[in-house]
Design an enzyme around this catalytic site. Structure first.
Site, PDB file in Angstrom:
ATOM      1  N   GLY A  12      28.932  43.027  43.058  1.00 42.46           N
ATOM      2  CA  GLY A  12      30.028  44.006  43.366  1.00 42.46           C
ATOM      3  C   GLY A  12      29.696  45.441  42.608  1.00 42.46           C
ATOM      4  O   GLY A  12      30.458  46.006  42.243  1.00 42.46           O
ATOM      5  N   THR A  14      28.565  48.216  44.053  1.00 43.61           N
ATOM      6  CA  THR A  14      28.905  49.171  44.937  1.00 43.61           C
ATOM      7  C   THR A  14      30.198  49.596  45.044  1.00 43.61           C
ATOM      8  O   THR A  14      30.809  50.358  45.700  1.00 43.61           O
ATOM      9  CB  THR A  14      28.186  49.106  46.403  1.00 43.61           C
ATOM     10  OG1 THR A  14      28.590  48.133  46.850  1.00 43.61           O
ATOM     11  CG2 THR A  14      26.723  49.081  46.231  1.00 43.61           C
ATOM     12  N   GLY A  15      31.209  48.498  44.372  1.00 44.94           N
ATOM     13  CA  GLY A  15      32.488  49.028  44.376  1.00 44.94           C
ATOM     14  C   GLY A  15      32.801  49.705  43.296  1.00 44.94           C
ATOM     15  O   GLY A  15      32.172  50.389  42.651  1.00 44.94           O
ATOM     16  N   ILE A  17      34.426  50.018  39.943  1.00 46.18           N
ATOM     17  CA  ILE A  17      34.098  49.870  38.589  1.00 46.18           C
ATOM     18  C   ILE A  17      32.705  49.479  38.759  1.00 46.18           C
ATOM     19  O   ILE A  17      31.653  49.791  37.567  1.00 46.18           O
ATOM     20  CB  ILE A  17      34.947  48.986  37.709  1.00 46.18           C
ATOM     21  CG1 ILE A  17      34.803  49.419  36.205  1.00 46.18           C
ATOM     22  CG2 ILE A  17      34.489  47.302  37.734  1.00 46.18           C
ATOM     23  CD1 ILE A  17      35.151  50.777  36.056  1.00 46.18           C
ATOM     24  N   GLY A  18      32.079  48.750  39.662  1.00 47.63           N
ATOM     25  CA  GLY A  18      30.927  48.287  39.693  1.00 47.63           C
ATOM     26  C   GLY A  18      29.770  49.341  39.566  1.00 47.63           C
ATOM     27  O   GLY A  18      28.746  49.405  38.998  1.00 47.63           O
ATOM     28  N   LYS A 134      42.172  35.404  36.660  1.00 47.45           N
ATOM     29  CA  LYS A 134      41.042  35.575  35.573  1.00 47.45           C
ATOM     30  C   LYS A 134      41.114  34.561  34.500  1.00 47.45           C
ATOM     31  O   LYS A 134      40.036  34.051  34.064  1.00 47.45           O
ATOM     32  CB  LYS A 134      41.242  36.963  35.325  1.00 47.45           C
ATOM     33  CG  LYS A 134      40.562  37.889  35.785  1.00 47.45           C
ATOM     34  CD  LYS A 134      40.856  39.623  35.123  1.00 47.45           C
ATOM     35  CE  LYS A 134      40.637  40.645  35.889  1.00 47.45           C
ATOM     36  NZ  LYS A 134      40.560  42.031  35.324  1.00 47.45           N
ATOM     37  N   ARG A 138      37.923  32.113  33.254  1.00 45.04           N
ATOM     38  CA  ARG A 138      37.866  32.089  31.805  1.00 45.04           C
ATOM     39  C   ARG A 138      37.816  30.204  31.578  1.00 45.04           C
ATOM     40  O   ARG A 138      36.919  30.049  30.683  1.00 45.04           O
ATOM     41  CB  ARG A 138      38.622  32.683  30.872  1.00 45.04           C
ATOM     42  CG  ARG A 138      38.489  34.084  30.839  1.00 45.04           C
ATOM     43  CD  ARG A 138      39.156  34.673  29.670  1.00 45.04           C
ATOM     44  NE  ARG A 138      39.139  36.197  29.534  1.00 45.04           N
ATOM     45  CZ  ARG A 138      39.660  36.728  28.391  1.00 45.04           C
ATOM     46  NH1 ARG A 138      40.203  36.144  27.429  1.00 45.04           N
ATOM     47  NH2 ARG A 138      39.589  38.130  28.377  1.00 45.04           N
TER      48      ARG A 138
END
Length: 317
Positions: A12, A14-15, A17-18, A134, A138
Site C-alpha cells: 500500500g 502508493t496510497g 498514508i503509504g 482492525k 490484532r
C-alpha cells in the site's frame, strides 16, 4: 561488527498514508538494508512515473496480486519486516498476509495498517463500528504469538491525521473553513485532542523500525502534538490576518444523534461521524504518549506547522 540493517517491504506504499510512510523510509534509507514495495499491475500502469522515480531513489518495485499467496510469498523472500498501509476496504485481507508472512523464513516483524484512532482505547472501543476489521487483525497477530509462531508486530496508533482534521470538510461534526473563516467544533471547544501530521506518521513508523525492542509486540500511542479546537481556531485566525472566525459549537449529544441517523440512512460518511465523536469524547488522550521510548519526542510538526499546510491546501497557495 555493525548490526544487520533491516530489509523492508511496504504494502500500500502508493496510497494516501503509504506515500508518507515510504517518503520517510527513503529519507532514512541509510539505516536499512533494502527497501521494496509490492504493488498491483494496475498501479504499475497507472502510476508508472511515480514508480520510476521511486526506483531512482533506490526502491525495489515488486509487481503482483495481494490476493495471490504465491506472489506475496515470493515478495516476502529475503524481507525482515513487512509494513502494511492497506486502506480501510481491505483491512481484513491483512490476516491472509500475516499467515503468508509466517510461512516466509526471513520475515520477523509485521506492522499492520493502523495509523489512526486507537481501536483499544477503553472497553467501549470493542463495539465501535470502524474498529471491527482492525480488531480482527490484532487478534490474528496475538493468536499467532500465543501459538509461538514467532512473528513480532507493532501497532502504530497516531490518532487523527492533522491535515484531515483541519480541513474545510462537508460534514457537520467538525471543520475549519479558511475561505469562509468559520469553524465547526464539538463540545465547548476546550477538550484536548492529539493529532499527527501525515509526514510525522512516516517519521514515527521509521522511529519504531529503528527501536525494535521498544516496539516489540505492542501498540505505540504516538502523536505530533496535543491541542484544543479553540486553540486551533486561534492559530487559523493568526495565520489568516488576525480577524475573528465564526465558531459553531455542536454538543456531543447532538453529535451522537447525527451519527446514529447517518448509519440508519446508509450515509457513506457514517464512519467519519463515529471517529469525530470518539475524538470529541477524548479518545486520543493519554497520561503519557509513547514517542519517548522510540526516540521521537523531537523533530515533529506542531500546530503552527499543521495549520500552515491546511491553509495552503484550502487556498492553493
Amino acid at each position: 561488527m555493525a548490526p544487520k540493517k533491516e530489509k523492508l517491504l511496504l504494502l500500500g506504499a502508493t496510497g494516501y498514508i503509504g506515500t508518507h510512510i515510504l517518503e520517510q523510509v527513503i529519507k532514512a534509507k541509510e539505516s536499512f538494508g533494502r527497501i521494496a514495495i509490492f504493488t498491483s499491475p494496475s498501479t504499475a500502469q497507472n502510476k508508472a512515473e511515480v514508480l520510476a522515480k521511486l526506483k531512482t531513489q533506490g526502491v525495489e518495485v515488486i509487481i503482483g496480486d495481494t490476493s495471490n499467496s504465491s506472489d506475496l510469498l515470493n515478495a516476502f523472500n529475503d524481507i525482515d519486516t513487512v509494513i502494511s498501509a492497506a486502506g480501510r476496504p481491505i483491512i481484513a485481507q491483512q490476516i491472509d498476509w500475516i499467515n503468508i508472512a509466517i510461512q516466509a523464513p526471513s520475515v520477523k516483524r509485521f506492522f499492520p495498517s493502523e495509523y489512526g484512532t486507537d481501536i483499544e482505547y477503553d472497553a467501549s472501543s470493542a463495539n465501535e463500528v470502524p474498529h471491527q476489521q482492525k480488531l480482527k487483525v490484532r487478534a490474528a497477530l496475538r493468536e499467532q504469538e500465543k501459538e509461538g509462531k514467532g512473528l513480532e508486530y507493532t501497532f502504530i496508533v497516531t490518532g487523527p491525521f492533522a491535515y484531515g482534521y483541519l480541513a474545510a470538510g462537508k460534514g457537520s461534526l467538525g471543520s475549519f473553513d479558511v475561505k469562509e473563516k468559520k469553524a465547526v467544533v464539538l463540545g465547548d471547544g476546550k477538550g484536548k485532542i492529539s493529532l499527527t501530521t501525515d509526514p510525522d506518521v512516516g517519521k514515527l513508523v521509521v522511529a519504531a523500525l529503528l527501536h525494535p525492542e521498544a516496539a516489540r509486540n505492542r501498540a505505540l500511542r504516538v502523536n505530533s502534538f496535543t491541542t484544543t479546537p479553540l486553540e486551533i481556531v486561534e492559530e487559523f485566525e493568526k495565520q489568516t490576518g488576525g480577524g475573528k472566525w465564526g465558531v459553531e459549537f455542536i454538543a456531543l449529544e447532538k453529535a451522537r444523534e447525527l451519527e446514529k441517523k447517518a448509519y440508519e440512512d446508509g450515509n457513506p460518511y457514517a464512519v467519519g461521524f463515529t471517529l469525530r465523536r470518539i475524538w470529541g469524547e477524548g479518545g486520543t488522550l493519554y497520561e503519557r504518549r509513547d514517542n519517548g521510548i522510540i526516540g521521537a519526542e523531537e523533530g515533529l510538526d506542531d500546530l503552527t506547522d499543521a495549520v500552515k499546510v491546511a491553509i495552503a491546501a484550502q487556498t492553493g497557495a
